[in-house]
Design a protein around this motif. Structure first.
Motif, mmCIF file in Angstrom:
data_model
loop_
_atom_site.group_PDB
_atom_site.id
_atom_site.type_symbol
_atom_site.label_atom_id
_atom_site.label_comp_id
_atom_site.label_asym_id
_atom_site.label_seq_id
_atom_site.Cartn_x
_atom_site.Cartn_y
_atom_site.Cartn_z
ATOM 1 N N ILE A 171 26.094 9.237 -11.528
ATOM 2 C CA ILE A 171 26.088 10.610 -11.025
ATOM 3 C C ILE A 171 24.783 10.799 -10.264
ATOM 4 O O ILE A 171 23.828 10.024 -10.430
ATOM 5 C CB ILE A 171 26.223 11.631 -12.184
ATOM 6 N N ASN A 172 24.732 11.818 -9.406
ATOM 7 C CA ASN A 172 23.470 12.102 -8.719
ATOM 8 C C ASN A 172 22.617 13.005 -9.614
ATOM 9 O O ASN A 172 22.343 12.656 -10.746
ATOM 10 C CB ASN A 172 23.728 12.715 -7.332
ATOM 11 N N MET A 173 22.171 14.144 -9.140
ATOM 12 C CA MET A 173 21.365 15.023 -9.988
ATOM 13 C C MET A 173 22.202 15.923 -10.874
ATOM 14 O O MET A 173 21.661 16.736 -11.618
ATOM 15 C CB MET A 173 20.425 15.870 -9.128
ATOM 16 N N GLY A 174 23.500 15.799 -10.814
ATOM 17 C CA GLY A 174 24.344 16.616 -11.664
ATOM 18 C C GLY A 174 25.629 16.985 -10.971
ATOM 19 O O GLY A 174 26.023 16.373 -9.972
ATOM 20 N N SER A 175 26.295 18.004 -11.483
ATOM 21 C CA SER A 175 27.636 18.325 -11.026
ATOM 22 C C SER A 175 27.783 19.823 -10.777
ATOM 23 O O SER A 175 27.426 20.640 -11.629
ATOM 24 C CB SER A 175 28.652 17.871 -12.091
ATOM 25 N N VAL A 176 28.295 20.167 -9.609
ATOM 26 C CA VAL A 176 28.682 21.541 -9.272
ATOM 27 C C VAL A 176 30.166 21.504 -8.938
ATOM 28 O O VAL A 176 30.571 20.836 -7.982
ATOM 29 C CB VAL A 176 27.858 22.088 -8.087
ATOM 30 N N GLY A 195 36.103 15.466 -7.383
ATOM 31 C CA GLY A 195 36.375 14.361 -6.470
ATOM 32 C C GLY A 195 35.156 13.761 -5.825
ATOM 33 O O GLY A 195 35.187 12.616 -5.359
ATOM 34 N N GLY A 196 34.042 14.511 -5.757
ATOM 35 C CA GLY A 196 32.838 14.017 -5.110
ATOM 36 C C GLY A 196 32.917 14.083 -3.597
ATOM 37 O O GLY A 196 33.961 14.374 -3.016
ATOM 38 N N ALA A 197 31.799 13.800 -2.961
ATOM 39 C CA ALA A 197 31.707 13.883 -1.504
ATOM 40 C C ALA A 197 32.133 12.597 -0.813
ATOM 41 O O ALA A 197 32.382 12.589 0.393
ATOM 42 C CB ALA A 197 30.274 14.229 -1.099
ATOM 43 N N ASP A 198 32.239 11.495 -1.584
ATOM 44 C CA ASP A 198 32.586 10.209 -0.986
ATOM 45 C C ASP A 198 33.204 9.328 -2.063
ATOM 46 O O ASP A 198 32.877 9.464 -3.257
ATOM 47 C CB ASP A 198 31.326 9.532 -0.423
ATOM 48 N N LEU A 199 34.083 8.427 -1.657
ATOM 49 C CA LEU A 199 34.750 7.553 -2.612
ATOM 50 C C LEU A 199 33.785 6.613 -3.333
ATOM 51 O O LEU A 199 34.127 6.045 -4.379
ATOM 52 C CB LEU A 199 35.835 6.731 -1.907
ATOM 53 N N SER A 200 32.577 6.461 -2.817
ATOM 54 C CA SER A 200 31.588 5.613 -3.474
ATOM 55 C C SER A 200 30.973 6.278 -4.705
ATOM 56 O O SER A 200 30.373 5.596 -5.539
ATOM 57 C CB SER A 200 30.475 5.245 -2.492
ATOM 58 N N LEU A 201 31.107 7.595 -4.826
ATOM 59 C CA LEU A 201 30.621 8.329 -5.996
ATOM 60 C C LEU A 201 31.611 9.456 -6.287
ATOM 61 O O LEU A 201 31.355 10.626 -5.988
ATOM 62 C CB LEU A 201 29.218 8.883 -5.745
ATOM 63 N N PRO A 202 32.763 9.129 -6.872
ATOM 64 C CA PRO A 202 33.845 10.109 -7.034
ATOM 65 C C PRO A 202 33.657 11.017 -8.242
ATOM 66 O O PRO A 202 34.370 10.920 -9.246
ATOM 67 C CB PRO A 202 35.085 9.215 -7.173
ATOM 68 N N VAL A 203 32.705 11.926 -8.145
ATOM 69 C CA VAL A 203 32.460 12.907 -9.201
ATOM 70 C C VAL A 203 31.685 14.069 -8.604
ATOM 71 O O VAL A 203 30.869 13.909 -7.700
ATOM 72 C CB VAL A 203 31.667 12.273 -10.375
ATOM 73 N N GLY A 204 32.002 15.276 -9.069
ATOM 74 C CA GLY A 204 31.222 16.441 -8.676
ATOM 75 C C GLY A 204 31.677 17.106 -7.399
ATOM 76 O O GLY A 204 32.834 16.996 -6.981
#
Length: 376
Positions: A171-176, A195-204
């Motif tokens: 995860i990056n700095m957290g989740s919104v 879903g995240g902003a990109d398929l490389s980090l699919p969260v948040g």
């Protein structure tokens, strides 16, 4: 049995600093470590033994008058295979044992120093959250909102790094999480995905505009001093359906009940069952801890890593112990208000970080729990 620590989190736990190298514990986890340091090359602490490679450790131990171990404990759950094999060859006469579980068990119980740091972390975390409502602007995307929250957290002293346990936890700095995105399944083992902003980090956060009638759940990083705190609060864009407010109040009710029963000796598996039972009694079981994909826990230990033991889950064998620090996070994901609309609402609920004391759970993240309506 001697123990050789190589994992960054475990080295920090025993030495209060991070370096590349190894912390050697001559007999047990309770021993003071001998530090075999590769980098940095000018570490200003006594007792450091500088090495270029681990193969130099046995000779250094002999120079210090220490016997080579008959049994060597390694963090085999954390080490890459090649490194584990290499360290075994460094001590060819030693029997190797996996001490990863033993270390995770030991780290569950925080020292007075650790508790002091986590308290300070929680205090700063809560202060940053009190500034969140003023960051909202009409027409913002969830990513834009998160960036503003990150800026405030960094201003309060957040290190901007969230250390987690396990290879499948990123995860990056957290989740919104805003609106329908809260119901998007993630490969990571978080209570609510996105879903995240990109398929490389699919969260948040996924970059969608935050529109009226939806919630925004903020679950952002609290690492201010090498120790984590976990804090979630829910915000509203405009008015929400009454069903959403009801579910949020049920989440608050779950926390109050868990606070009531959460005394040393209480089985954490029963805490999980209590939370599920309350959600079911209020007709909210299908929304509890996710909707399209539900999490199998309602809390977890917090420390150097965000996801430490104990896990508040149905098969956990742990019981609460004085000195544990745990996060409890009852959350609901509402895809649409039943029988009224097909418009997704989003996630409601909250999360607090608690210290287990002799008298029960002490909330360390004291900031208002109600849903706050964001106004430009």
């Amino acid at each position: 049995m001697a123990i050789l620590l190589a994992d960054t989190a475990n080295i920090f736990w025993k030495t209060h600093r991070v370096f590349r190298g190894y912390a050697y514990l001559p007999h047990s986890l309770a021993d003071e470590p001998v530090l075999f340091v590769i980098r940095p090359n000018e570490l200003d602490i006594p007792g450091v033994q500088y090495i270029r490679k681990p193969e130099q450790i046995p000779a250094k131990l002999e120079e210090l008058g220490m016997e080579l171990p008959a049994t060597l404990g390694l963090e085999l759950d954390e080490l890459p295979y090649s490194q584990a094999i290499r360290l075994q060859k460094v001590f060819p006469g030693a029997k190797v044992e996996n001490v990863s579980v033993r270390i995770r068990e030991a780290r569950m119980i925080k020292t007075p120093r650790e508790i002091k740091l986590i308290r300070e972390d929680c205090r700063k975390h809560a202060m940053a959250y009190e500034r969140i409502p003023k960051l909202y602007r009409t027409g913002m995307s969830d990513i834009e909102f998160q960036i503003e929250i990150e800026r405030v957290l960094r201003q309060e002293g957040c290190l901007g790094y969230l250390r987690t346990y396990g290879g499948m936890m990123e995860i990056n700095m957290g989740s919104v999480l805003n609106g329908a995105n809260a119901d998007v399944p993630s490969p990571y083992d978080f209570a609510v995905g996105g879903g995240g902003a990109d398929l490389s980090l699919p969260v948040g956060a996924d970059g969608e505009i935050m529109n009226p009638g939806t919630t925004v759940m903020v679950d952002m990083n609290g690492n201010f001093n090498g120790y984590q705190s976990d804090l979630t609060r829910t915000y509203a864009i405009g008015d929400l359906p009454q069903f959403a407010y009801h579910a949020h109040e049920v989440a608050r009710h779950i926390l109050r009940e868990l606070e009531h029963i959460g005394v040393p000796g209480y089985p954490v598996a029963e805490m999980y069952q209590k939370a599920v039972s309350i959600a079911r009694d209020h007709g909210l079981a299908e929304y509890f801890m996710g909707h399209r994909q539900q999490a199998g826990f309602i809390g977890h230990g917090v420390g150097i890593q965000l996801n430490e033991w104990p896990v508040i889950a149905p098969k956990s064998r742990h019981r609460l112990e004085e000195g544990m620090v745990i996060a409890l996070e009852p959350k609901f994901v509402i895809p649409a208000v039943p029988s009224k609309t097909h418009k997704p609402v989003g996630a409601v609920g909250l999360e607090n970080t608690y210290l287990v004391t002799a008298d029960g759970l002490e909330n360390l993240t004291t900031t208002p729990e109600e849903i706050v309506t964001l106004i430009d």
